[in-house]
Design an enzyme around this catalytic site. Structure first.
Site, PDB file in Angstrom:
ATOM      1  N   HIS A 137      -6.858  40.456  -6.079  1.00  0.00           N
ATOM      2  CA  HIS A 137      -7.530  40.062  -4.852  1.00  0.00           C
ATOM      3  C   HIS A 137      -7.144  38.663  -4.395  1.00  0.00           C
ATOM      4  CE1 HIS A 137     -10.890  42.862  -6.479  1.00  0.00           C
ATOM      5  NE2 HIS A 137      -9.998  43.553  -5.818  1.00  0.00           N
ATOM      6  N   LYS A 174     -10.194  29.605  -6.842  1.00  0.00           N
ATOM      7  CA  LYS A 174     -11.220  30.152  -7.727  1.00  0.00           C
ATOM      8  C   LYS A 174     -11.180  29.460  -9.076  1.00  0.00           C
ATOM      9  CE  LYS A 174     -10.831  34.812  -5.777  1.00  0.00           C
ATOM     10  NZ  LYS A 174     -10.442  36.197  -6.047  1.00  0.00           N
ATOM     11  N   ASP A 212      -8.896  49.219  -4.753  1.00  0.00           N
ATOM     12  CA  ASP A 212      -7.875  48.496  -5.508  1.00  0.00           C
ATOM     13  C   ASP A 212      -6.685  49.398  -5.825  1.00  0.00           C
ATOM     14  OD1 ASP A 212      -9.328  46.174  -5.434  1.00  0.00           O
ATOM     15  OD2 ASP A 212      -9.996  46.265  -7.515  1.00  0.00           O
ATOM     16  N   TYR A 257     -17.232  33.269 -11.192  1.00  0.00           N
ATOM     17  CA  TYR A 257     -16.226  32.369 -10.644  1.00  0.00           C
ATOM     18  C   TYR A 257     -16.745  31.670  -9.406  1.00  0.00           C
ATOM     19  CZ  TYR A 257     -15.018  36.471  -7.757  1.00  0.00           C
ATOM     20  OH  TYR A 257     -15.060  37.550  -6.926  1.00  0.00           O
TER      21      TYR A 257
END
Length: 180
Positions: free
Chosen positions: A61, A71, A168, A131
């Site tokens: 992603h 991140k 995904d 995260y």
């Protein structure tokens, strides 16, 4: 904290200082001043948390500009193989990946700046991942690269059929992806 560079420019492993005694342990999971001085001077605006079962693959992603995200990833429970792919078209490492085991036991964190796709595979029975992000989630800017793109060639440690979302699994290959 100890900061170690990876093979991908800007991606860093962050290891907090752990203080243990007979009661257990304590560590600072995040200190803005130390992070700014040692890793990157960025604002964090959102925390995300996921729970996944063994064999789950999430990713790869990223978000495109103007909502690209950096991140800072860590594991609260369990163990994952965390993966980062360089998707900066002008980078000499474009399309290359690096991976690291993050776990509740090793307490390592991974800093992923803008310009990289991110994903992970759960190695333990379950895992909780948290995260921080430098921008808010935006459906309009959200993108993905297929987790098993042969041109990227990620060597996922669990050689099983992964548990993966349809979204995904249907993500485009790197060659067809909208990049940053």
């Amino acid at each position: 904290m100890k900061v170690t560079a990876t093979a991908l420019d800007g991606v860093m492993v962050v290891e907090p200082s752990l203080f243990s005694d007979a009661r257990g342990y304590f560590f600072e999971s995040f200190n803005h001043q130390r992070f700014r001085e040692s890793v990157a001077d960025v604002p964090f605006v959102q925390d995300n948390q996921s729970f996944s079962k063994k064999g789950v693959v999430r990713g790869l992603h990223y978000q495109i500009a103007p909502k690209a995200q950096g991140k800072l990833v860590r594991v609260l429970a369990g163990e994952i193989f965390d993966v980062v792919v360089d998707i900066r078209r002008n980078s000499p490492r474009f399309g290359q990946w690096t991976g690291i085991v993050l776990s509740a036991d090793n307490k390592k964190q991974l800093w992923i700046p803008e310009g990289f796709a991110h994903g992970f595979q759960v190695l333990s029975e379950t895992a909780e991942v948290i995260y921080k992000t430098t921008d808010y989630w935006s459906a309009e800017h959200e993108r993905a690269i297929r987790w098993n793109d042969p041109a990227v060639g990620i060597d996922w440690p669990l050689k099983i059929n992964p548990i993966i979302s349809g979204k995904d699994n249907d993500a485009p290959l790197l060659s067809a992806a909208t990049l940053v």
